[in-house]
Write an enzyme that holds these catalytic residues in place. Structure first.
Site: not given
Ligand code: TRP
Length: 332
Positions: A111, A197, A194
């Protein structure tokens, strides 16, 4: 009774992967455990958020829990920031967590990216807050996806460090309940990524709020290969998209890939997709409409959260008094 704690960040676009990979399993657990399900809004703040969207998404995740069948009478449902003890225990844990442990966290490295010096302290301390979430309630079991396994091991290490440092057995070491391969839902456009969102294409995922027509359309447009479905599970190897669709069918109907192929082996995708769309609409349609109804009733949703925060707050408060005593903080 054993206690479960788990949480989801309020970041919007809840999809089939969140449902099959997390929320549906929680519904199954609520009879057997004392369950606490949290909307972790403080964790969401580790990255910049729009304030109106953050509030809307907090209600939306709550609506998803309720629509999926999590019963606010049986479980505690609340948002993290409504119980201030999470931040407080995170500080106490921060004081006993070696930097070396945090430096190993792979999610922080991903991140934070290359510009690590610009990453926030909150993003770095994220797993310490997660340990506080779990241990504030002395939860014994934590159902999470594979990606959270390392954070959970850190929570166990922190519980152990606290117990050792203060000569107590106050905190249980929480057990991960890792939700495996069966619950892993991949993108409808790329069977190797995957379902996410944040994927730019809405056709890559089935959202928990999609209506029946949208679900059917997305499945019809899902990427496949030109071969018919294989007769055996081994035949799915190297066919990521076929594997994903068969896996979704199996998860939705609570059967195995082998069972699904027993029925559809040799069929063309057009036929299989019609059947999959029917199964998906059946399972998700009622949840989507209940979610829409609840999102239109924020007063009710807020009431559930308020009641949940009260109940969570009582447990947190009594545990924190004990923790203060153990640590040597004065409560004058
Ligand atoms: N980090 C988890 C995730 O992103 C969310 C989370 C926060 C959590 N606190 C938790 C999950 C405590 C389980 C228990 O998925």
């Amino acid at each position: 009774m054993n206690r479960i704690f788990s949480g989801v960040q309020p970041t919007g676009n809840l999809h089939l992967g969140n449902y099959l990979g997390a929320i549906r399993n929680w519904v199954d657990l609520q009879g057997d455990y004392d369950c606490i399900f949290c909307i972790v809004d403080l964790h969401a703040l580790t990255l910049p958020q729009d304030r109106e969207l953050l509030r809307a998404h907090t209600r939306e995740v709550t609506a998803a829990y309720l629509a999926a069948g999590i019963d606010p009478e049986k479980c505690i449902i609340f948002n993290q920031s409504a119980v201030p003890g999470h931040s407080e225990l995170a500080w106490l844990f921060a004081c006993i967590t070696p930097l070396g442990w945090l430096n190993r966290m792979t999610q922080f490295k991903e991140k934070a990216g290359k510009r690590r010096d610009n990453a926030g302290l909150g993003l770095y301390a994220y797993p310490v807050l997660m340990a506080a979430d779990i241990l504030l309630y002395k939860a014994t079991h934590v159902p999470v996806g594979e990606d959270q396994k390392q954070h959970l091991e850190l929570a166990r290490d922190i519980a152990g460090a606290f117990n050792r440092q203060f000569g107590t057995d106050y905190f249980p070491l929480p057990e991960p309940q890792i939700l495996g391969q069966a619950a892993r839902v991949m993108s409808l456009r790329d069977g190797t990524a995957k379902m996410s969102k944040s994927d730019a294409s809405d056709y890559s995922r089935i959202n928990m709020t999609d209506d029946a027509d949208t679900i059917a359309l997305k499945i019809r447009k899902a990427r496949t290969d030109p071969e018919p479905l294989p007769e055996t599970v081994e035949g799915l190897q190297g066919r990521a998209e076929a594997d994903n669709l068969v896996g979704i069918f199996a998860a939705l109907t609570r059967t195995s890939r082998a069972d699904v192929l027993g029925r559809f082996g040799g069929a063309m995708f057009s036929e299989f997709k019609d059947a999959l769309a029917a199964v998906a609409v059946d399972a998700l349609g009622p949840i989507a409409s209940e979610m829409q109804r609840l999102v239109a009733e924020p007063g009710y949703v807020d009431g559930v959260l308020r009641r949940g925060a009260e109940r969570a707050g009582e447990i947190a408060h009594s545990h924190l008094s004990e923790i203060h005593r153990i640590v040597g903080l004065l409560r004058p």
